[in-house]
Design a protein around this motif. Structure first.
Motif, PDB file in Angstrom:
ATOM      1  N   ILE A  76      20.254  99.807  51.626  1.00 32.38           N
ATOM      2  CA  ILE A  76      18.642  99.236  51.766  1.00 32.38           C
ATOM      3  C   ILE A  76      18.374  98.543  52.909  1.00 32.38           C
ATOM      4  N   LYS A  77      19.607  97.731  53.466  1.00 27.94           N
ATOM      5  CA  LYS A  77      19.225  97.108  54.402  1.00 27.94           C
ATOM      6  C   LYS A  77      19.117  98.119  55.793  1.00 27.94           C
ATOM      7  N   ALA A  78      19.852  99.144  55.918  1.00 22.50           N
ATOM      8  CA  ALA A  78      19.467 100.140  56.943  1.00 22.50           C
ATOM      9  C   ALA A  78      18.247 100.656  56.910  1.00 22.50           C
ATOM     10  N   LEU A  79      18.053 100.918  55.421  1.00 20.20           N
ATOM     11  CA  LEU A  79      16.519 101.677  55.202  1.00 20.20           C
ATOM     12  C   LEU A  79      15.401 100.693  55.804  1.00 20.20           C
ATOM     13  N   VAL A  80      15.591  99.415  55.399  1.00 20.22           N
ATOM     14  CA  VAL A  80      14.100  98.632  55.899  1.00 20.22           C
ATOM     15  C   VAL A  80      14.362  98.177  57.557  1.00 20.22           C
ATOM     16  N   ASP A  81      15.705  98.116  57.909  1.00 17.88           N
ATOM     17  CA  ASP A  81      15.722  97.910  59.318  1.00 17.88           C
ATOM     18  C   ASP A  81      15.179  99.158  60.237  1.00 17.88           C
ATOM     19  N   SER A  82      15.280 100.271  59.539  1.00 12.03           N
ATOM     20  CA  SER A  82      14.853 101.294  60.261  1.00 12.03           C
ATOM     21  C   SER A  82      13.241 101.473  60.574  1.00 12.03           C
ATOM     22  N   VAL A  83      12.553 100.439  60.031  1.00  7.72           N
ATOM     23  CA  VAL A  83      11.093 100.223  60.226  1.00  7.72           C
ATOM     24  C   VAL A  83      10.793  99.231  61.448  1.00  7.72           C
ATOM     25  N   ASP A  84      12.109  98.695  61.796  1.00  4.98           N
ATOM     26  CA  ASP A  84      11.776  97.567  62.996  1.00  4.98           C
ATOM     27  C   ASP A  84      10.980  98.121  64.188  1.00  4.98           C
ATOM     28  N   SER A 129      13.333  94.438  46.978  1.00  2.49           N
ATOM     29  CA  SER A 129      12.651  93.174  47.299  1.00  2.49           C
ATOM     30  C   SER A 129      13.269  92.199  48.270  1.00  2.49           C
ATOM     31  N   LYS A 130      14.484  92.243  48.163  1.00  2.00           N
ATOM     32  CA  LYS A 130      15.337  91.179  49.136  1.00  2.00           C
ATOM     33  C   LYS A 130      14.847  91.409  50.590  1.00  2.00           C
ATOM     34  N   HIS A 131      15.196  92.715  51.028  1.00  2.00           N
ATOM     35  CA  HIS A 131      15.247  93.106  52.321  1.00  2.00           C
ATOM     36  C   HIS A 131      13.815  93.377  53.113  1.00  2.00           C
ATOM     37  N   ALA A 132      12.974  93.622  51.886  1.00  2.00           N
ATOM     38  CA  ALA A 132      11.344  93.695  52.251  1.00  2.00           C
ATOM     39  C   ALA A 132      10.893  92.135  52.487  1.00  2.00           C
ATOM     40  N   SER A 135      12.555  91.454  55.970  1.00  2.00           N
ATOM     41  CA  SER A 135      11.734  92.063  56.980  1.00  2.00           C
ATOM     42  C   SER A 135      10.323  91.562  57.364  1.00  2.00           C
ATOM     43  N   LEU A 136       9.480  91.042  56.258  1.00  2.00           N
ATOM     44  CA  LEU A 136       8.206  90.572  56.359  1.00  2.00           C
ATOM     45  C   LEU A 136       8.309  88.946  57.331  1.00  2.00           C
ATOM     46  N   ARG A 137       9.336  88.405  56.864  1.00  2.00           N
ATOM     47  CA  ARG A 137       9.379  87.017  57.629  1.00  2.00           C
ATOM     48  C   ARG A 137       9.870  87.538  59.082  1.00  2.00           C
ATOM     49  N   LYS A 138      10.827  88.289  59.193  1.00  2.00           N
ATOM     50  CA  LYS A 138      11.315  88.559  60.517  1.00  2.00           C
ATOM     51  C   LYS A 138      10.207  89.005  61.541  1.00  2.00           C
ATOM     52  N   HIS A 139       9.367  89.708  60.914  1.00  2.00           N
ATOM     53  CA  HIS A 139       8.179  90.177  61.838  1.00  2.00           C
ATOM     54  C   HIS A 139       7.168  89.128  61.679  1.00  2.00           C
ATOM     55  N   ASN A 140       7.036  88.098  61.083  1.00  2.00           N
ATOM     56  CA  ASN A 140       6.089  87.113  60.959  1.00  2.00           C
ATOM     57  C   ASN A 140       4.749  87.693  60.276  1.00  2.00           C
TER      58      ASN A 140
END
Length: 278
Positions: A76-84, A129-132, A135-140
């Protein structure tokens, strides 16, 4: 593509290889979103991608795929990080889930089936949910929409025993409500989709040729038919869009009136409408 409901949004759909996941992917693409289609089955995902590209050819460059076991956090982490590279996730549809043929009642459900079901259906939604949120926080991001697939069996008892599945969907519903409250001030909305049994491969495989089991389900529908995946996808599109900006923590029930019916009239089963929006 001005005026589209998800223009400029980045979305992840798990369980995207068929059913609600595929139909939602197509709607997201048509409404301007970039979409990562995730599924555990690579062959099924390849077929689904071909269908998505055919349905939304103008968005071919906005589709990515990922093999993902949602029960494993590193996946899941890799999946969400792929949207960076797109600027981070805006919409997370935690849709992947299973209903195993050996799922039964408290006496007959094997422990391994219970554990498998909870790992995919509950932990998968937690990890997503956690990694979403991260990601939302990481990208402000000031707003985000997370939609979790629950079920009407989180609200009412199932017509046939499927204890592990029912318990897992109850957990998804409770988790979604709490996340909605916890993250509301951050602008992150959490809603749970509660579908009735649908005409999808998942259900049809589970029902098999057992006509008695099939009838015990169909008889509960005032409409006389199972729902269609596209009818759920339309609801997911609404929840993902800014049109649902004040919809948070909802048990979003799309069931053709099933949970509101005490009895249903006798009569022939009805065919699905031929004019469902696509």
């Amino acid at each position: 593509m001005p005026g589209l409901r998800l223009e400029g949004k980045n979305a992840i759909v798990t369980g995207a290889a068929g059913g609600i996941g595929l139909e939602t992917t197509i709607l997201f693409l048509r409404e301007g979103a970039s979409v990562v289609m995730a599924d555990i089955s690579e062959p099924a995902l390849e077929k689904a991608v071909a269908k998505a590209k055919e349905a939304a050819p103008e968005m071919v460059g906005k589709i990515k795929t990922a093999k993902c076991d949602v029960s494993k956090e590193d996946n899941i982490k890799a999946l969400v990080d792929s949207v960076d590279e797109w600027g981070g996730v805006d919409i997370m549809f935690n849709n992947a889930g299973i209903m195993h043929a050996d799922d039964a009642d408290a006496v007959d459900t094997p422990e391994k089936i219970w554990d498998m079901t909870q790992n995919i259906n509950v932990k998968g939604v937690w990890f997503g949910s956690k990694h979403a949120v991260l990601s939302l926080r990481k990208h402000n991001k000031k707003k985000g929409s997370i939609i979790n697939t629950a079920s009407v069996v989180a609200l009412v008892g199932a017509a046939t025993p499927q204890l592990a599945y029912t318990a897992s969907k109850g957990a998804v519903l409770a988790m979604t409500r709490e996340l909605a409250i916890v993250h509301a001030r951050e602008g992150f909305r959490f809603n749970a989709l509660c579908p009735a049994p649908l005409n999808t491969p998942l259900l049809q495989d589970w029902l098999g040729d057992d006509q008695a089991k099939r009838h015990r389900r169909e008889v509960h529908f005032p409409t006389g038919r199972f729902g269609e995946a596209i009818e759920q996808a339309q609801a997911v599109l609404f929840l993902a869009s800014d049109e649902a900006s004040f919809v948070n923590g909802s048990d979003f029930v799309v069931d053709g009136g099933m949970t509101k019916a005490y009895v249903t009239p006798e009569g022939p089963a009805l065919a699905a409408p031929s004019n469902l929006a696509r």
